[in-house]
Design a protein around this motif. Structure first.
Motif, PDB file in Angstrom:
ATOM      1  N   GLU A  98     189.680 162.188 -13.700  1.00 24.36           N
ATOM      2  CA  GLU A  98     190.761 161.916 -12.760  1.00 24.36           C
ATOM      3  C   GLU A  98     191.760 161.345 -13.492  1.00 24.36           C
ATOM      4  O   GLU A  98     192.893 162.402 -12.530  1.00 24.36           O
ATOM      5  CB  GLU A  98     190.035 160.603 -12.772  1.00 24.36           C
ATOM      6  N   LEU A  99     191.973 161.792 -14.756  1.00 24.88           N
ATOM      7  CA  LEU A  99     193.452 162.373 -14.885  1.00 24.88           C
ATOM      8  C   LEU A  99     193.675 163.555 -14.945  1.00 24.88           C
ATOM      9  O   LEU A  99     195.056 164.055 -14.444  1.00 24.88           O
ATOM     10  CB  LEU A  99     193.239 162.039 -16.355  1.00 24.88           C
ATOM     11  N   LEU A 100     192.773 165.064 -14.685  1.00 24.71           N
ATOM     12  CA  LEU A 100     193.203 166.014 -14.304  1.00 24.71           C
ATOM     13  C   LEU A 100     193.908 166.342 -13.296  1.00 24.71           C
ATOM     14  O   LEU A 100     194.976 166.455 -12.400  1.00 24.71           O
ATOM     15  CB  LEU A 100     191.716 167.119 -14.514  1.00 24.71           C
ATOM     16  N   VAL A 101     193.022 165.278 -12.079  1.00 19.36           N
ATOM     17  CA  VAL A 101     193.459 164.801 -10.871  1.00 19.36           C
ATOM     18  C   VAL A 101     195.156 164.428 -10.720  1.00 19.36           C
ATOM     19  O   VAL A 101     196.076 164.972 -10.013  1.00 19.36           O
ATOM     20  CB  VAL A 101     192.953 163.866 -10.411  1.00 19.36           C
ATOM     21  N   THR A 102     195.470 163.600 -11.450  1.00 23.25           N
ATOM     22  CA  THR A 102     196.444 162.917 -11.052  1.00 23.25           C
ATOM     23  C   THR A 102     197.506 163.322 -12.175  1.00 23.25           C
ATOM     24  O   THR A 102     198.759 163.424 -11.547  1.00 23.25           O
ATOM     25  CB  THR A 102     196.149 161.309 -11.479  1.00 23.25           C
TER      26      THR A 102
END
Lengths: 400, 400, 400, 400
Positions: C154-158
């Motif tokens: 999820e952090l990768l996406v954001t």
């Protein structure tokens, strides 16, 4: 302005009693400058540059105690041993001291106590003068201490102005005022021929170590204005958008100008479309014929470029000083503050007086309305970082 | 180092084809310097001073596009109109630009795209050279652009060294090395007599505007060392407690020294009681006979005081340059960077090249191992703030 | 979001092969998320909160190497011993690590090398799965590692969205989009009766330690909206001067709002009087019927006050979750992130996963469009400081 | 501590004369607290949290002038219209005010003038009491103003302690002292059964708005210590390396601990291997049987973890308060400061009193040696950021 001297005081048989008298005069003048203060005014340090008045009163006293009494009297007992930590300014060799930025938190010792401290040290000094008449080394040190105190006198004036000038009540505490520029010596360019000029102190009285190393400099032809720039002239620069036109500014000056709450000299205030200036006599309408004061080097330099001129070097200033009107403001020069050839520092703590500041500062020449009587000469080198403007700093133009 | 020129390029009938060839050589050299990089190495900006390699590649290209192609071709279409915002460095007059500190966030355009940008601009430049053979104004601008690109070549070298030298893996990416100081010309003091010396550029080739305004200076007698200080000599200063003795340091230097993670030149590392230094060839044992590099002005000045000498002024350096060994390091001088008499800036954005940096920086003279071939001369004035040390900056002593 | 688990994974005879497969799926999904990236996009860290994509790829791998391989294989040799220093995030007990704010300077190891690192660790993990089938402790640790990796997904996406969304070229790199709010379940207040509710995880699958300590809370009567606030609704708040009316704001929120470059959610842009939003598919017109995203807690709280409502507590949210539409945004709650009764941390480095963050952060409930498949549940507690808004964070209202 | 009330004061026929008397008592008590000060002590603001004593004297007076006299007297003329700008603390709705961090620069009006201001407002208040006997709204506002002044009384005590406790002379200015913990009620765990407890104010006298919204909470079984932690117990934590063991600390607490000049509570000093503490009576040997004071939330939380316990929630504290010894220190709870169900703020400036601080702060319960007589109750909610420790803040343990 952080400074120091070392040199050739005139000493003769009656020197000491003259010295004692001179000591008394200078020390009293410091206290006179605090005449308009209320007890609270002695305390704060609104910015790091501005020291509390009570700190100046104590620090100048500590200077005599540390560098004169303790050196010349074997049995001298400090008034209070803890004061060295509180009132040393920046002398690393004289031991630890409280952070410069924390001077404004020192409510104790009280101002009253500090005045007692002054009295005690003054008495010890007078005793010393009696015991050591005609001691050349003593005379030299005391002369330095008095010049040191005079430098703090000027800071007292400008620090008090800063403290009270940033109070929304704008108190009136003194009558000191700028005079208008002289109409009798109308503004003009003074022409100076190319050639070798001698620079630096060459007299027999006191000077600071940074004025020594008299040496030759070669100057190409130049012109220099005989008067400084007036507030009215500076207002023209402002009205012409001077603060908004990047090409007038040094890169660091442009960044600096953007940080100003108000794009105008310090102590100027715009009310109902009129410019006012804070003075020791309170908030007054801007005095357009008087010198502009409280500008930074960046502003002085930008003004000069706008005016299609430049600032003078400190050598150009000194070479031409006989033909200049000077004495209400310190004048920014384009010279970075550095050592003269052969500059050397005294050993020990007093060696820190001037030399260690010789980077990132600009030299100012002249003297200001806040300079103490007898404390100016053509070779005097004042110096500040280019963003400072709480002194009476102004602008003189030159051109090649 | 922020710089620019304006002047007197030699122009003759075959100048343009020579120029076209010179252009190709300089542009290719830039790309050669990136030969050892991996794609990720082009991106980061670990400190504000260090720009991403891909930014240098694009910025130097933007310079030709903006100041040459757009000026000389009425119908020129920028490669991508958005690049002006991304790749303008500090030219206020050339429009808005991204914050200097945010260059490292710009992953797009990709490095590949930037190489395409370079190719496209190079092709347009070659077309222009064909169309405007023997155009003196063009030659002047291109010569400036190439000197500008050479300045960025040196920054590429030192920025890459900073980026990879702060990576815990200490990558090896190039064979470039310092040489030892020459044993054939042993270190000695060169004596220079007092007198008038001429300073500034007086030739017929390219120079930057800050070298112009050739003028006379008077120098008192002085001596200057014919070689720079070696790493081994600097190590002596360190071993003697040089970083811990306040009397060697300027006040700002002392504060600076306290902020250092390690009290040693940049790129030095202590492992198991031995000193190593990061070089483009990786982490190697300290080379004691080579010049000390990567010291700040504060360190250079403190070293000189410890050695009972001082740094030279830039005038002393220039006057004596024939008798000095120079070329592996930029040498800090005690001269603050300022204008020569009669200095003036070009109109428009290019006028921002040198003049607006003339405060709070020190001049460096000489040239370094990272300086591009053909990009040095005795009147060259490099300049940095006194705390900077990511360049190959070193120390030469003088005394009065 | 910094998190960790400890607990009750279901383990049975075929668990390991299922685990091996699950491992492969999760690890591959991470790499799929990087599908649209160019090599440079893997590098930068534009703000401290945002880590470089290559760092996520390596850190999640380091996690398995450190907490699984090194624990379960006596003879395990780390892929590269220096990686522990580079890729440890915040585990003090796992040794020193590079400053969090310097991740963006690490150009080496290259992304290619990091992918090799992933492959090597994945292979070692598969070997381990074969050797230790049905090892409950292993299953537990791996399950934790996979949930950890999903959090980094999820952090990768954001983080990628932040990096590319702050590039003036606004690249399009993925088709991921918000959907509009459902028109079939129109927005309404859900009424919940006062009473005792049980809070916390009570199942037999994985959960993080901060969800444990199932316990009773008493809730007074309250109402909660079944849908989250849309971008159009938020625009109404903006048009009504919501950012300019101090009475809507917490004191720290008001100070925060003044620091915003633009008084709007992150990734919103005003062009020609129209609002646009940056999305993985590039800059698109604002989608008014979709949930508002990328607001800070301060903005969520101010919106609620403007709407004459309040945010829900995390307990109110969990008690009502069956009746809520959730899953496109993380929803700020008014609950500060703290321990449930009886919360305890695991010994060693993994004990640092959740507990040490329990101050000055707010809990968010729900899940977002960027949450990995299978990584959400009603008891999940996400948490961020109130000023953070680079996640897909949104607003749900409640009232008493 | 920033707070305010709104509610239900008891009003009866003789209320006003009682109120007038109560007014006089509270106002005089404020001035008594300044009894030991010298004029300079009234001025400085050494850190943003600490206000100058003269500012407290004026601000509390401005509160009555603005919220009582100006509201209840149509023809009221402010003592000095400029004081609103100087002495408003944080009421946005009451107009602009000087920056909070600049209070220490305000040397004028003088303390003497501020005492005159107090007298003038006190006189106007007494006139108002005569004219508006039995006015319920007036009584309510005045009651609030007196509670407000009592809160500033506590700040006066701790701010003066901070100012003088950071002076290297460590002045003695008051006899106020901590008492030892009671030996008659030996330290033990109090057991509390699970169940529903009612929380919040339910009386007929004054309380602040943040105590209202009496509501039910469910508490699981817990134990709570009947006494707070002593200085001697805290010293054990220190001797056991508590400040150096990361596992005891919240992540932000660990970062905080590294910034401390000395790893000990505020006002503790180590001299010749003995611990001393600064008290209003000067620097005294550490009193080991008295409560530890001046610890931050981070330290309280770390201590609790070291002691294999935890801090209580504010609800656990309130539910058990009958069985606790409390009153020398404010006790950090693990509850973040937030609104009770149904919390609402008053309209206008007074609505800013408590509500706008409800983020990033922890609730403290109890009362301290510096709390004014009559200003404590079991439902009272004090609150500070977790890093603050210039109040008399201490530690009470709980466990599940």
């Amino acid at each position: 302005m952080q400074t120091l001297s070392s040199t050739r005081p005139a000493t003769n048989s009656s020197a000491t009693s003259e010295l004692a008298q001179r000591y008394t005069e200078v020390r009293q003048y410091t206290e006179q400058l605090c005449g308009g203060l209320q007890p609270e005014d002695y305390v704060p340090q609104p910015i790091a540059d501005v020291s509390p008045p009570k700190w100046h009163l104590a620090h100048t006293t500590w200077f005599f105690e540390t560098f004169v009494l303790s050196q010349h009297l074997d049995d001298y007992q400090p008034y209070d041993e803890r004061f060295a930590f509180l009132f040393n300014s920046y002398y690393e060799a004289a031991g630890p001291r409280i952070l410069r930025t924390k001077r404004g938190n020192l409510t104790r010792p009280s101002t009253e106590e500090i005045y007692r401290y002054r009295k005690a040290v003054d008495k010890a000094m007078q005793d010393l003068f009696c015991r050591k008449a005609n001691d050349a080394a003593l005379t030299e040190l005391v002369t330095l201490g008095l010049n040191h105190e005079q430098q703090h006198q000027e800071l007292l004036v400008t620090d008090i102005k800063y403290i009270l000038g940033h109070n929304p009540l704008f108190p009136n505490y003194s009558e000191q005022r700028l005079k208008n520029l002289s109409a009798n010596t109308p503004d003009r360019w003074v022409s100076m021929p190319a050639g070798i000029y001698e620079i630096g102190y060459d007299g027999h009285n006191f000077c600071f170590d940074n004025e020594l190393g008299r040496h030759r400099v070669f100057l190409e032809d130049y012109q220099i204005r005989n008067q400084v720039i007036s507030a009215g002239e500076y207002l023209e620069f402002m009205k012409d958008g001077g603060y908004e036109e990047v090409s007038h500014w040094l890169s660091e000056g442009w960044a600096y100008a953007k940080t100003l709450d108000q794009r105008a000299p310090l102590h100027w205030h715009l009310k109902d479309d009129q410019w006012w200036q804070y003075t020791p006599a309170g908030l007054l309408p801007l005095q357009k014929d008087a010198p502009v004061t409280h500008v930074s080097y960046y502003e002085a330099d930008a003004y000069a470029r706008w005016a299609e001129a430049r600032l003078a070097t400190e050598f150009e200033w000194e070479a031409a000083h006989h033909q200049l009107e000077w004495g209400q403001v310190w004048e920014w020069t384009s010279s970075a503050y550095g050592p003269y050839p052969g500059f050397s520092t005294a050993p020990g703590a007093l060696g820190e007086y001037n030399g260690k500041w010789m980077v990132n500062q600009q030299t100012l020449r002249g003297a200001s309305v806040a300079t103490s009587p007898g404390h100016s000469r053509p070779t005097y080198r004042n110096f500040f970082h280019p963003d400072k403007r709480w002194q009476y700093s102004g602008i003189r133009l030159a051109r090649s």
